[in-house]
Motif scaffolding. Structure first.
Motif: not given
Ligand SMILES: [Zn+2]
Ligand SMILES: [Zn+2]
Ligand SMILES: [Zn+2]
Ligand SMILES: [Zn+2]
Ligand SMILES: [Zn+2]
Ligand SMILES: [Zn+2]
Length: 228
Positions: A207-211
């Motif tokens: 999720t962090i990498n996506l964000a």
């Protein structure tokens, strides 16, 4: 080829020297507070200032952040007279001499690592719905203790959970704010067990990498290396 020296906005008084820290090094990064041993960073000998290369590259001078949308936050060194200041998100100590993102106007402080906490996540504790980071009061659905102001909450069924509980990985001693306020070392240790465990959970990393469009992944790699 990385430069042997670099200027850094948060330490403008001296040039920083590129350093590969020994595996026995006890230095910690002034931005993320994680260890530098075995990793590459930048150091000012005169001031005993150290940062991971990944943190120097990723953390910007100013950011806009969903938990304080009214004002820009500025990466600032926590002044020594601010003893006991706590992070508005995780409620743990912001150690003096280390960096925080601040809004001076509102006295809003947040750890650089806590700015990586996603606004929306899917937790293994409540897999059926998304959880959103919101400010409110109540009790944690996981540990039953009082919630911190900012926590993750389901908009459908009012499931609500501490940041430190949401990963489903138990972390002991993360809530002893009053004792920890006197002890920066303890504060750093408990933070590495709570927020770092959160950030390094596989599904949250995704999720962090996506964000962040993958930009934060070198910081996550550094945290992973510093953990063991
Ligand atoms: Zn760092
Ligand atoms: Zn210096
Ligand atoms: Zn925090
Ligand atoms: Zn503000
Ligand atoms: Zn809890
Ligand atoms: Zn729900």
């Amino acid at each position: 080829m990385a430069a042997a020296q670099r200027r850094y906005f948060a330490h403008p008084q001296h040039l920083l020297l590129r350093t590969t820290y020994k595996s026995t090094s006890r230095q910690a990064c002034d931005i993320c507070c994680a260890k530098l041993s075995g990793l590459v960073g930048y150091r000012c000998n005169a001031c005993d200032f150290d940062i991971h290369e990944a943190c120097a590259d990723y953390f910007k001078e100013t950011i806009s952040f969903f938990a304080h949308p009214w004002h820009t936050l500025t990466l600032s060194c926590m002044p020594t007279e601010n003893k006991g200041s706590i992070c508005d998100l995780c409620r743990e100590v912001c150690p003096t001499g280390k960096f925080v993102y601040r809004c001076i106007q509102c006295a809003f402080d947040v750890h650089p690592l806590c700015t990586l906490l996603p606004q929306t996540i899917r937790s293994p504790l409540h897999p059926q719905h998304d959880l959103n980071m919101v400010p409110a009061t109540g009790h944690c659905s996981a540990c039953r203790e009082d919630l911190d102001v900012w926590h993750y909450r389901c908009g459908f069924c009012l499931y609500k959970v501490h940041i430190r509980c949401v990963s489903g990985v138990p972390s002991s001693g993360a809530s002893q704010i009053t004792n920890a306020a006197q002890n920066n070392a303890l504060a750093q240790r408990s933070r590495s067990t709570a927020v770092t465990k959160f950030l390094l959970k596989q599904s949250f990393m995704f999720t962090i990498n996506l964000a962040t469009g993958g930009l934060a992944s070198p910081v996550l790699a550094v945290l992973e290396a510093a953990l063991d």
